[in-house]
Design a protein around this motif. Structure first.
Motif, mmCIF file in Angstrom:
data_model
loop_
_atom_site.group_PDB
_atom_site.id
_atom_site.type_symbol
_atom_site.label_atom_id
_atom_site.label_comp_id
_atom_site.label_asym_id
_atom_site.label_seq_id
_atom_site.Cartn_x
_atom_site.Cartn_y
_atom_site.Cartn_z
ATOM 1 N N GLU A 120 0.838 -1.205 0.000
ATOM 2 C CA GLU A 120 0.000 0.000 0.000
ATOM 3 C C GLU A 120 0.875 1.260 0.000
ATOM 4 N N SER A 124 1.154 4.156 -3.019
ATOM 5 C CA SER A 124 0.809 5.561 -2.794
ATOM 6 C C SER A 124 1.954 6.498 -3.171
ATOM 7 N N HIS A 156 -6.746 -0.025 -7.096
ATOM 8 C CA HIS A 156 -5.789 0.623 -8.002
ATOM 9 C C HIS A 156 -5.904 0.101 -9.430
#
Ligand SMILES: *Cc1c(COP(=O)(O)O)cnc(C)c1O
Length: 373
Positions: A120, A124, A156
């Motif tokens: 994650e 990002s 995503h």
């Protein structure tokens, strides 16, 4: 009689089923058809049934399976592929073979598989290139955290390509590995849980258009013979290896059960040491491709075991991002502390289905002796 305990023993896997394998080999030789014939067809059928996927395509090896899966997902130059640094080099090599850029994330220190939090964090970051796919690796036969990884993939809009080279038969939450992602790659390298007596690989998917692409790309971009619609190459599962694999597939569940039994013995006999033993949650069916322990004095234990004629291996001694071919070249966006620490501390003990209980005891005695010294 030799007291040597090998780390793995592919020949024992052959001898265990020798009559059946020899019959399968002779049948194939006598058939007169040596490339993409009845054996590959039958094995693809049997394997897709085993995984519960509609399509299975036999290919040359596990690295090719990953490469073809990536190409089928249209991953190429300028695309980003998120995977782990703690894996066989094949995972990252396949990504680069299609021209994509690997982005390496850290692992969970208990399961040694992709850490969704690290993934994650990497997702990002603002990076040059288009995020396209995630390759979780079910390392040592333990499934990666697919629920969390699929959740991130959906958010995503990324493909999930499972690297199942070490996880034939491993299950998470009642779903077998290979049936979680969009597409999955298997290897049948001679030491894997389901193994050929040579090279072999398989791509599985439920998606007919991905399956179609893999079938075409594995043979010069053909849909119709001798007509290349795409620029492809050649990666086919060998007919002889398929015949051998058909025999071996029928024993996979029993052999995985045997591996679990041996693992249970290791865990029992090593319970009083300070070793970190393999983790396995209640929702996981681990298939113990490797029984990998973790300890700060890894190198000392390894030479102690070597003296006692016990084979061990390190899977893997150098994280990909620190290997000569990749060092200082790969995009590194998140720290990889667990990957870097455990590569110094892990040790894979002997593990193969034909290993005896006496051999497990001998290994454990030698380890317990090391800690009492
Ligand atoms: C063995 C392995 C591969 C590659 O398989 P080959 O058949 O040797 O090409 C890929 N990924 C992982 C995790 C492996 O263990």
């Amino acid at each position: 009689m030799s007291t040597h305990v090998p780390q793995t023993d592919p020949k024992a896997g052959y001898l265990d089923h020798q009559a059946e394998i020899d019959t399968a080999i002779h049948r194939t030789l006598e058939s007169g058809w040596y490339i993409l014939g009845a054996e590959v067809d039958a094995f693809e059928q049997a394997f897709s049934t085993y995984i519960g996927c509609r399509h299975a395509i036999g290919v040359g090896n596990g690295t090719d399976a990953l490469e073809l899966a990536l190409r089928a997902c249209d991953v190429g130059v300028g695309d980003l592929v998120f995977t782990v640094s703690h894996t066989a080099v094949a995972t990252v090599a396949a990504t680069e073979l299609v021209g994509a850029t690997p982005v390496l994330v850290d692992i969970d220190p208990l399961t040694y598989t992709m850490d969704p939090n690290s993934l994650e964090a990497a997702l990002s970051c603002s990076l040059e290139g288009a995020p396209k796919a995630i390759i979780p690796v079910h390392l040592y036969g333990h499934p990666a955290n697919m629920t969390a990884i699929l959740d991130l993939a959906r958010r995503h809009n990324l493909y999930v390509i499972e690297d199942c080279a070490q996880s034939h038969g491993a299950v998470l939450d009642d779903r077998i590995t290979g049936a979680w992602g969009d597409i999955a790659a298997f290897s049948f390298y001679p030491t894997k849980n389901l193994s050929a007596l040579g090279d072999g690989g398989m791509v599985v998917t439920d998606d007919p258009s991905l399956a179609d692409s893999v079938r075409s790309l594995q043979q010069y971009g053909w849909r119709e013979r001798y007509v290349s619609e795409l620029p492809g190459g050649n990666s086919r599962l060998d007919e002889l290896q398929a015949a051998i694999l058909r025999v071996k597939l029928t024993y996979l569940e029993a052999e995985n059960t045997r591996r679990r039994k041996l693992a249970q013995m290791y865990t029992m006999y090593l319970a009083d040491t300070s070793l970190i033993l393999p983790a396995s949650g209640p929702n996981v069916t681990h298939v113990y491709h490797q029984y990998t322990i973790c300890l700060p004095q890894r190198d000392a234990l390894r030479s102690h075991l070597k003296q006692a004629e016990i084979g061990t291996l390190i899977h893997y001694p150098i994280p990909i991002h620190l290997q000569p071919a990749y060092q200082d070249r790969l995009t590194q966006v998140v720290p990889l502390p667990h990957t870097e620490r455990i590569s110094q501390q892990i040790l894979s003990l002997p593990m193969f289905p034909q290993m005896t209980e006496a051999q497990v005891q001998r290994v454990c005695q030698a380890i317990n002796h090391f800690f009492r010294q």
